[in-house]
Design a protein around this motif. Structure first.
Motif, PDB file in Angstrom:
ATOM      1  N   GLY A  93      -0.899   4.721  35.746  1.00 18.80           N
ATOM      2  CA  GLY A  93      -0.207   4.188  36.866  1.00 18.80           C
ATOM      3  C   GLY A  93      -1.142   3.977  38.077  1.00 18.80           C
ATOM      4  O   GLY A  93      -1.673   5.055  38.575  1.00 18.80           O
ATOM      5  N   LYS A  94      -1.283   2.765  38.574  1.00 19.46           N
ATOM      6  CA  LYS A  94      -2.085   2.548  39.802  1.00 19.46           C
ATOM      7  C   LYS A  94      -1.193   1.842  40.768  1.00 19.46           C
ATOM      8  O   LYS A  94      -0.652   0.985  40.487  1.00 19.46           O
ATOM      9  N   GLU A  95      -1.445   2.052  42.262  1.00 21.19           N
ATOM     10  CA  GLU A  95      -0.898   1.173  43.377  1.00 21.19           C
ATOM     11  C   GLU A  95      -1.872   0.160  43.732  1.00 21.19           C
ATOM     12  O   GLU A  95      -1.683  -0.899  44.364  1.00 21.19           O
ATOM     13  N   THR A  96      -3.170   0.605  43.869  1.00 20.43           N
ATOM     14  CA  THR A  96      -4.299  -0.441  44.327  1.00 20.43           C
ATOM     15  C   THR A  96      -5.193  -0.634  43.309  1.00 20.43           C
ATOM     16  O   THR A  96      -6.495  -0.265  43.362  1.00 20.43           O
ATOM     17  N   VAL A  97      -4.972  -1.299  42.439  1.00 25.97           N
ATOM     18  CA  VAL A  97      -5.527  -1.720  41.302  1.00 25.97           C
ATOM     19  C   VAL A  97      -6.870  -2.460  41.527  1.00 25.97           C
ATOM     20  O   VAL A  97      -7.874  -2.161  40.909  1.00 25.97           O
ATOM     21  N   ARG A  98      -6.786  -3.884  42.110  1.00 28.09           N
ATOM     22  CA  ARG A  98      -7.832  -4.797  42.348  1.00 28.09           C
ATOM     23  C   ARG A  98      -9.137  -3.773  43.038  1.00 28.09           C
ATOM     24  O   ARG A  98     -10.260  -3.973  42.587  1.00 28.09           O
ATOM     25  N   GLU A  99      -8.620  -3.416  44.247  1.00 21.85           N
ATOM     26  CA  GLU A  99      -9.728  -2.654  45.029  1.00 21.85           C
ATOM     27  C   GLU A  99     -10.505  -1.538  44.394  1.00 21.85           C
ATOM     28  O   GLU A  99     -11.571  -1.419  44.508  1.00 21.85           O
ATOM     29  N   ASP A 100      -9.495  -0.721  43.668  1.00 23.59           N
ATOM     30  CA  ASP A 100     -10.146   0.553  42.894  1.00 23.59           C
ATOM     31  C   ASP A 100     -10.956   0.074  41.793  1.00 23.59           C
ATOM     32  O   ASP A 100     -11.981   0.434  41.463  1.00 23.59           O
ATOM     33  N   PHE A 101     -10.618  -0.958  41.172  1.00 25.91           N
ATOM     34  CA  PHE A 101     -11.131  -1.607  39.886  1.00 25.91           C
ATOM     35  C   PHE A 101     -12.852  -2.090  40.264  1.00 25.91           C
ATOM     36  O   PHE A 101     -13.794  -1.899  39.798  1.00 25.91           O
ATOM     37  N   ILE A 102     -12.801  -2.975  41.273  1.00 22.41           N
ATOM     38  CA  ILE A 102     -13.857  -3.680  41.839  1.00 22.41           C
ATOM     39  C   ILE A 102     -14.722  -2.498  42.406  1.00 22.41           C
ATOM     40  O   ILE A 102     -16.257  -2.559  41.861  1.00 22.41           O
ATOM     41  N   THR A 103     -14.404  -1.315  42.610  1.00 22.91           N
ATOM     42  CA  THR A 103     -15.208  -0.118  43.268  1.00 22.91           C
ATOM     43  C   THR A 103     -15.761   0.562  41.993  1.00 22.91           C
ATOM     44  O   THR A 103     -16.895   0.932  41.955  1.00 22.91           O
ATOM     45  N   ALA A 104     -14.875   0.750  41.118  1.00 20.35           N
ATOM     46  CA  ALA A 104     -14.908   1.741  39.892  1.00 20.35           C
ATOM     47  C   ALA A 104     -16.084   1.121  38.859  1.00 20.35           C
ATOM     48  O   ALA A 104     -16.998   1.688  38.355  1.00 20.35           O
ATOM     49  N   VAL A 105     -16.072  -0.078  38.613  1.00 20.70           N
ATOM     50  CA  VAL A 105     -16.397  -0.798  37.432  1.00 20.70           C
ATOM     51  C   VAL A 105     -18.007  -0.802  37.514  1.00 20.70           C
ATOM     52  O   VAL A 105     -18.545  -0.123  36.488  1.00 20.70           O
ATOM     53  N   PRO A 106     -18.479  -0.821  38.865  1.00 19.24           N
ATOM     54  CA  PRO A 106     -19.989  -0.824  38.553  1.00 19.24           C
ATOM     55  C   PRO A 106     -20.657   0.460  38.393  1.00 19.24           C
ATOM     56  O   PRO A 106     -21.838   0.744  38.155  1.00 19.24           O
ATOM     57  N   THR A 107     -20.059   1.483  38.678  1.00 18.94           N
ATOM     58  CA  THR A 107     -20.218   3.038  38.675  1.00 18.94           C
ATOM     59  C   THR A 107     -20.074   3.482  37.023  1.00 18.94           C
ATOM     60  O   THR A 107     -20.490   4.749  36.575  1.00 18.94           O
ATOM     61  N   GLY A 108     -19.537   2.660  36.352  1.00 21.31           N
ATOM     62  CA  GLY A 108     -18.988   3.105  35.102  1.00 21.31           C
ATOM     63  C   GLY A 108     -17.822   3.930  34.864  1.00 21.31           C
ATOM     64  O   GLY A 108     -17.567   4.647  33.771  1.00 21.31           O
ATOM     65  N   GLU A 109     -17.191   3.955  35.803  1.00 21.30           N
ATOM     66  CA  GLU A 109     -15.988   4.970  35.694  1.00 21.30           C
ATOM     67  C   GLU A 109     -14.820   4.194  35.842  1.00 21.30           C
ATOM     68  O   GLU A 109     -13.570   4.859  35.994  1.00 21.30           O
ATOM     69  N   GLY A 110     -14.770   2.975  35.747  1.00 18.57           N
ATOM     70  CA  GLY A 110     -13.651   2.103  35.512  1.00 18.57           C
ATOM     71  C   GLY A 110     -12.852   1.920  34.249  1.00 18.57           C
ATOM     72  O   GLY A 110     -13.356   2.570  33.627  1.00 18.57           O
TER      73      GLY A 110
END
Length: 430
Positions: A88-105
């Motif tokens: 469950g996430k409340e800020t999906v878009r912002e966290d997704f854009i930040t996390a994916v390039p790091t391999g942690e998304g």
């Protein structure tokens, strides 16, 4: 309450044109009926998904929907041996854009179609191949999930606004906004209401979203379209003649004119005033219908009224599932998305939990047994996807602020609208 019959109303009604695009709209009450099992009509899951190194796929979901997906996640684990971790996430878009390039998304997220421009621009989502399954969904939902010719999401819900009418005050639907205003003024004159029609506005930014059907009926969409039918950011159409005429109407309807639009009436206030029986009309979406019905107000949902001679087209919003471009478990994620999340079982459950009717045609047909759902759906058939272009972020503030100023009676409509368009063009590089 006095009921106005409009059956023999003005002979100058314009025909409300219904678009050809097939889409669902929404409602709020859960639909009943059976549902197809996940493996009914779906291709057999590949047997080597787990053997290929995938043991878990992670899905970021808005918190209320976590429980809804638990059963289908368990079914996927039973069939493939792969665990679906629902977070469950409340800020999906912002966290997704930040996390994916790091391999942690995560491997997948739940999100809105109008995120697509930003998600694609940042390279964080992967196209998805729905194949023949695309035909099982409302055409508009697939169109919304398509960006620059590629489909990026599995849609599950569509929403748009409609004109909610208190049937104890006004008995019959009408087709034009002029008729809506006339009926509303008559109810007010008879002492049965305080406001002819309620449209909630943001006190700082107006509300281009709710006012958009009136604007499009005057021939002024935000963007034009390209050869592929998608929005083209180089074709800003806000400033055409229809846009100027709409700007004049805003001032005419506003606080220095007919006082139909009121900058002090927010969305929450509009809802409460309608619930209290202080207006025969409320321009809103299905998200407010449960509370209206709970208050005992008898309602119908009418076609969106026209202010000009074009169809009144509302923005439609589509929610869906997206796959990360950096997923280490892309085969498993695609299997889960294409052959499990597209089933009636899931689409029915998402509707029941979120109050937004399903994008899957079979599931929507069940939901549309409710006349309110059906009516919102008819409005959606003439709707257009909210632009997913990254440039859209540069449009809202100037657009809404200019509308609000005109509603307050400030400035010359033509000059104000042209200034707004020039500001938007500068921001998007035109």
């Amino acid at each position: 309450m006095k009921v106005i019959s409009t059956a023999a109303a003005s002979t100058s009604r314009r025909t409300f044109a219904i678009g050809l695009a097939s889409s669902a709209a929404l409602l709020l009450s859960a639909c009943g009926g059976g549902s197809a099992a996940p493996d009914a009509g779906a291709s057999e899951a590949p047997q080597d998904l787990a053997e290929g190194g995938s043991s878990t796929i992670t899905v970021w979901v808005d918190t209320p929907r976590v429980a809804v997906l638990e059963d289908i996640a368990a079914k996927f684990k039973e069939d493939t041996g792969i665990t679906v971790e629902l977070v469950g996430k409340e800020t999906v878009r912002e966290d997704f854009i930040t996390a994916v390039p790091t391999g942690e998304g995560p491997d997948m997220i739940v999100g809105a179609h109008d995120w697509l421009g930003q998600l694609v621009q940042n390279g964080v989502v992967a196209p998805i191949e729905l194949g023949d399954k695309a035909d099982e969904f409302a055409e508009s939902s697939i169109k919304a999930m398509t960006y620059e010719g590629a489909t990026y999401g599995v849609p599950f819900a569509i929403e748009n606004i409609g004109l909610v009418r208190n049937t104890d005050m006004v008995a019959d639907p009408v087709e034009t906004f002029d008729e809506v205003i006339a009926n509303g003024k008559q109810v007010v004159a008879d002492g049965e209401a305080e406001y002819p029609v309620l449209i909630g506005l943001d006190p700082k930014q107006g509300d281009p979203y709710h006012l958009y059907p009136l604007q499009t009926s005057m021939g002024a969409p935000v963007f034009g379209t390209g050869p592929d039918g998608g929005y083209d950011a180089s074709k800003l159409e806000l400033g055409n003649e229809g846009g100027i005429e709409f700007a004049k109407k805003l001032k005419e309807w506003g606080e220095s004119g007919e006082k139909i639009l009121n900058s002090n009436i927010t969305g929450d206030i509009a809802k409460q005033q309608f619930i209290e029986g202080n207006s025969p009309y409320f321009l809103t979406g299905p998200w407010n219908v449960p509370d209206i019905q709970k208050a005992g107000i008898n309602i119908a949902v009418d076609p969106l009224p026209t202010a000009g001679d074009q169809p009144a087209q509302a923005f439609i919003g589509v929610n869906g599932f997206f796959i990360s471009s950096k997923s280490q478990n892309s085969l498993a994620a695609n299997e889960f998305a294409v052959n499990y999340l597209t089933t009636e079982e899931v689409q029915d459950a998402m509707f029941a939990a979120g109050g937004r009717p399903p994008a899957l045609k079979a599931s929507f047909e069940k939901a549309a047994s409710d006349p309110i759902v059906e009516a919102f759906g008819k409005n959606g058939q003439n709707g257009v996807p909210m632009p997913a272009l990254p440039e859209m972020d540069a449009v809202w503030a100037d657009w809404g602020g200019t509308e609000l100023a005109l509603i307050k009676g400030q400035g010359d409509p033509e000059e104000a609208w042209k200034t707004m368009v020039s500001n938007v063009e500068a921001k998007i590089g035109q």
